[in-house]
Design a protein around this motif. Structure first.
Motif, PDB file in Angstrom:
ATOM      1  N   ALA A 199       0.839  -1.207   0.000  1.00 46.77           N
ATOM      2  CA  ALA A 199       0.000   0.000   0.000  1.00 46.77           C
ATOM      3  C   ALA A 199       0.870   1.251   0.000  1.00 46.77           C
ATOM      4  CB  ALA A 199      -0.933  -0.010   1.203  1.00 46.77           C
ATOM      5  N   PHE A 200       1.909   1.253   0.821  1.00 51.13           N
ATOM      6  CA  PHE A 200       2.821   2.387   0.874  1.00 51.13           C
ATOM      7  C   PHE A 200       3.528   2.570  -0.463  1.00 51.13           C
ATOM      8  CE2 PHE A 200       6.971   4.279   2.092  1.00 51.13           C
ATOM      9  CZ  PHE A 200       6.494   5.477   2.588  1.00 51.13           C
ATOM     10  N   HIS A 201       3.955   1.475  -1.060  1.00 47.23           N
ATOM     11  CA  HIS A 201       4.645   1.525  -2.354  1.00 47.23           C
ATOM     12  C   HIS A 201       3.726   2.093  -3.438  1.00 47.23           C
ATOM     13  CE1 HIS A 201       7.410   0.418  -5.525  1.00 47.23           C
ATOM     14  NE2 HIS A 201       6.432  -0.217  -6.142  1.00 47.23           N
ATOM     15  N   SER A 202       2.465   1.676  -3.442  1.00 45.13           N
ATOM     16  CA  SER A 202       1.544   2.188  -4.469  1.00 45.13           C
ATOM     17  C   SER A 202       1.307   3.684  -4.287  1.00 45.13           C
ATOM     18  CB  SER A 202       0.229   1.418  -4.443  1.00 45.13           C
ATOM     19  OG  SER A 202      -0.480   1.682  -3.259  1.00 45.13           O
ATOM     20  N   ARG A 203       1.249   4.171  -3.051  1.00 48.71           N
ATOM     21  CA  ARG A 203       1.074   5.605  -2.807  1.00 48.71           C
ATOM     22  C   ARG A 203       2.298   6.398  -3.270  1.00 48.71           C
ATOM     23  NH1 ARG A 203      -1.108   4.851   3.248  1.00 48.71           N
ATOM     24  NH2 ARG A 203      -3.185   4.129   2.739  1.00 48.71           N
TER      25      ARG A 203
ATOM     26  N   CYS B 129       2.554   9.278  -6.317  1.00 47.45           N
ATOM     27  CA  CYS B 129       3.122  10.622  -6.138  1.00 47.45           C
ATOM     28  C   CYS B 129       4.280  10.869  -7.092  1.00 47.45           C
ATOM     29  CB  CYS B 129       3.581  10.815  -4.700  1.00 47.45           C
ATOM     30  SG  CYS B 129       2.216  10.889  -3.525  1.00 47.45           S
ATOM     31  N   LEU B 130       5.131   9.869  -7.280  1.00 49.09           N
ATOM     32  CA  LEU B 130       6.259  10.032  -8.197  1.00 49.09           C
ATOM     33  C   LEU B 130       5.786  10.189  -9.640  1.00 49.09           C
ATOM     34  CD1 LEU B 130       8.868   7.515  -6.759  1.00 49.09           C
ATOM     35  CD2 LEU B 130       8.984  10.002  -6.754  1.00 49.09           C
ATOM     36  N   ASN B 131       4.784   9.428 -10.028  1.00 50.92           N
ATOM     37  CA  ASN B 131       4.250   9.553 -11.391  1.00 50.92           C
ATOM     38  C   ASN B 131       3.605  10.919 -11.595  1.00 50.92           C
ATOM     39  OD1 ASN B 131       5.093   7.032 -12.246  1.00 50.92           O
ATOM     40  ND2 ASN B 131       3.192   6.043 -11.621  1.00 50.92           N
TER      41      ASN B 131
END
Length: 80
Positions: free
Chosen positions: A24-28, A32-34
């Motif tokens: 979940a943290f990785h997807s968030r 944001c990076l995208n």
């Protein structure tokens, strides 16, 4: 259990022992990076784009001369 009049619950599991919070943290973070990368791409300009719209030295001199003529004409009108 109604006959014994007590309640049994399932054992509390440690959510952090799974990979779910990390995913979940990785997807968030990826979202944001995208979003940041898309914003940076939208702000990019070609390196020589400003040169196409820049006026030449001759055109600038002509524009300044016209502005001076207009200013002097307006000043003469104010004197009368």
């Amino acid at each position: 259990d109604h006959t014994n009049q007590w309640m049994s619950t399932s054992e509390a599991s440690d959510i952090y022992s799974t990979l779910e919070p990390q995913q979940a943290f990785h997807s968030r973070i990826m979202f944001c990076l995208n979003l940041h990368n898309e914003a940076v791409k939208a702000m990019r300009y070609s390196p020589n784009e400003h040169k196409d719209s820049a006026e030449t030295e001759e055109a600038r001199k002509e524009r300044l001369q016209q502005e001076q003529e207009l200013a002097s004409a307006l000043q003469e009108e104010d004197e009368f």
